[in-house]
Design a protein around this motif. Structure first.
Motif, PDB file in Angstrom:
ATOM      1  N   GLY A   1       0.792  -1.214   0.000  1.00 50.38           N
ATOM      2  CA  GLY A   1       0.000   0.000   0.000  1.00 50.38           C
ATOM      3  C   GLY A   1       0.827   1.268   0.000  1.00 50.38           C
ATOM      4  N   PHE A   2       2.146   1.153   0.189  1.00 48.66           N
ATOM      5  CA  PHE A   2       3.006   2.328   0.257  1.00 48.66           C
ATOM      6  C   PHE A   2       3.787   2.547  -1.036  1.00 48.66           C
ATOM      7  CE2 PHE A   2       1.985   1.243   4.524  1.00 48.66           C
ATOM      8  CZ  PHE A   2       1.883   2.453   5.180  1.00 48.66           C
TER       9      PHE A   2
ATOM     10  N   ASP B   1      -6.642  -0.030   6.297  1.00 47.60           N
ATOM     11  CA  ASP B   1      -5.621  -1.033   6.567  1.00 47.60           C
ATOM     12  C   ASP B   1      -4.930  -1.362   5.254  1.00 47.60           C
ATOM     13  OD1 ASP B   1      -6.000  -1.387   9.299  1.00 47.60           O
ATOM     14  OD2 ASP B   1      -7.659  -2.765   8.977  1.00 47.60           O
ATOM     15  N   GLN B   2      -3.618  -1.152   5.190  1.00 40.72           N
ATOM     16  CA  GLN B   2      -2.846  -1.418   3.988  1.00 40.72           C
ATOM     17  C   GLN B   2      -1.698  -2.359   4.324  1.00 40.72           C
ATOM     18  OE1 GLN B   2      -3.197  -0.291   0.787  1.00 40.72           O
ATOM     19  NE2 GLN B   2      -5.111   0.719   1.351  1.00 40.72           N
ATOM     20  N   PRO B   3      -1.410  -3.343   3.451  1.00 42.39           N
ATOM     21  CA  PRO B   3      -0.228  -4.171   3.667  1.00 42.39           C
ATOM     22  C   PRO B   3       1.034  -3.364   3.381  1.00 42.39           C
ATOM     23  CG  PRO B   3      -1.334  -4.801   1.641  1.00 42.39           C
ATOM     24  CD  PRO B   3      -2.193  -3.768   2.296  1.00 42.39           C
TER      25      PRO B   3
ATOM     26  N   LYS C   1       5.174  -7.402  -3.561  1.00 42.55           N
ATOM     27  CA  LYS C   1       6.337  -7.921  -2.842  1.00 42.55           C
ATOM     28  C   LYS C   1       5.883  -8.758  -1.663  1.00 42.55           C
ATOM     29  CE  LYS C   1       9.486  -4.074  -3.735  1.00 42.55           C
ATOM     30  NZ  LYS C   1      10.303  -3.038  -3.112  1.00 42.55           N
ATOM     31  N   LYS C   2       6.852  -9.355  -0.983  1.00 41.77           N
ATOM     32  CA  LYS C   2       6.581 -10.107   0.240  1.00 41.77           C
ATOM     33  C   LYS C   2       6.154  -9.127   1.332  1.00 41.77           C
ATOM     34  CE  LYS C   2       8.912 -13.334   3.286  1.00 41.77           C
ATOM     35  NZ  LYS C   2      10.188 -13.974   3.567  1.00 41.77           N
ATOM     36  N   ILE C   3       5.032  -9.415   1.974  1.00 41.62           N
ATOM     37  CA  ILE C   3       4.430  -8.501   2.946  1.00 41.62           C
ATOM     38  C   ILE C   3       4.930  -8.813   4.349  1.00 41.62           C
ATOM     39  CG2 ILE C   3       2.238  -7.771   3.962  1.00 41.62           C
ATOM     40  CD1 ILE C   3       2.727  -6.808   1.082  1.00 41.62           C
ATOM     41  N   LYS C   4       5.306  -7.773   5.081  1.00 41.51           N
ATOM     42  CA  LYS C   4       5.727  -7.934   6.474  1.00 41.51           C
ATOM     43  C   LYS C   4       4.525  -7.906   7.403  1.00 41.51           C
ATOM     44  CE  LYS C   4       8.826  -6.299  10.024  1.00 41.51           C
ATOM     45  NZ  LYS C   4       9.402  -7.570  10.430  1.00 41.51           N
ATOM     46  N   THR C   5       3.657  -6.899   7.265  1.00 45.26           N
ATOM     47  CA  THR C   5       2.509  -6.771   8.151  1.00 45.26           C
ATOM     48  C   THR C   5       1.492  -5.819   7.523  1.00 45.26           C
ATOM     49  OG1 THR C   5       1.858  -6.305  10.431  1.00 45.26           O
ATOM     50  CG2 THR C   5       3.497  -4.862   9.479  1.00 45.26           C
ATOM     51  N   ASP C   6       0.397  -5.584   8.206  1.00 44.33           N
ATOM     52  CA  ASP C   6      -0.594  -4.605   7.787  1.00 44.33           C
ATOM     53  C   ASP C   6      -0.473  -3.378   8.675  1.00 44.33           C
ATOM     54  OD1 ASP C   6      -1.747  -6.133   5.755  1.00 44.33           O
ATOM     55  OD2 ASP C   6      -3.024  -7.187   7.169  1.00 44.33           O
ATOM     56  N   LYS C   7      -0.572  -2.212   8.070  1.00 46.05           N
ATOM     57  CA  LYS C   7      -0.497  -0.952   8.806  1.00 46.05           C
ATOM     58  C   LYS C   7      -1.768  -0.157   8.584  1.00 46.05           C
ATOM     59  CE  LYS C   7       3.619  -0.887  10.610  1.00 46.05           C
ATOM     60  NZ  LYS C   7       3.837  -0.738  12.004  1.00 46.05           N
ATOM     61  N   LYS C   8      -2.144   0.629   9.571  1.00 47.15           N
ATOM     62  CA  LYS C   8      -3.293   1.507   9.449  1.00 47.15           C
ATOM     63  C   LYS C   8      -2.817   2.878   8.993  1.00 47.15           C
ATOM     64  CE  LYS C   8      -6.200  -0.550  12.974  1.00 47.15           C
ATOM     65  NZ  LYS C   8      -7.410  -0.941  12.333  1.00 47.15           N
ATOM     66  N   ILE C   9      -3.525   3.434   8.002  1.00 51.30           N
ATOM     67  CA  ILE C   9      -3.239   4.776   7.522  1.00 51.30           C
ATOM     68  C   ILE C   9      -4.405   5.649   7.945  1.00 51.30           C
ATOM     69  CG2 ILE C   9      -2.793   6.225   5.518  1.00 51.30           C
ATOM     70  CD1 ILE C   9      -1.856   3.710   4.071  1.00 51.30           C
ATOM     71  N   TYR C  10      -4.118   6.688   8.715  1.00 55.12           N
ATOM     72  CA  TYR C  10      -5.145   7.605   9.213  1.00 55.12           C
ATOM     73  C   TYR C  10      -5.165   8.855   8.338  1.00 55.12           C
ATOM     74  CZ  TYR C  10      -5.336   4.723  13.399  1.00 55.12           C
ATOM     75  OH  TYR C  10      -5.495   3.676  14.260  1.00 55.12           O
ATOM     76  N   PHE C  11      -6.240   9.012   7.547  1.00 54.63           N
ATOM     77  CA  PHE C  11      -6.413  10.215   6.740  1.00 54.63           C
ATOM     78  C   PHE C  11      -7.086  11.307   7.568  1.00 54.63           C
ATOM     79  CE2 PHE C  11      -6.364   6.692   3.703  1.00 54.63           C
ATOM     80  CZ  PHE C  11      -5.293   7.080   2.923  1.00 54.63           C
TER      81      PHE C  11
END
Length: 67
Positions: free
Chosen positions: A26-27, A49-51, A32-42
């Motif tokens: 999401g960034f 929630d973006q990987p 690619k290989k995903i480490k974790t999911d992160k929350k993006i606060y607009f």
């Protein structure tokens, strides 16, 4: 139903921890290989929630330094 501690030495927990997940980051937008999911606060009402891949995770992480 069972609860497994990922940090334990249990073989079942290690099996679930080592699964490789390949998805679109999401960034950076690359697959690619995903480490974790992160929350993006607009805003306080818009949260996504973006990987995040390993490269972006390490690039955007900050080290805490005690002063």
């Amino acid at each position: 139903m069972a609860w497994y501690n990922i940090n334990s030495s249990d073989g079942i927990a290690k099996e679930f921890d080592k699964k490789n997940r390949i998805a679109r980051c999401g960034f950076c937008g690359n697959e690619k290989k995903i480490k974790t999911d992160k929350k993006i606060y607009f805003s306080e009402f818009e949260v996504e929630d973006q990987p995040i891949c390993f490269d972006c995770y390490h690039q955007h992480s900050k080290k805490a330094v005690a002063k």
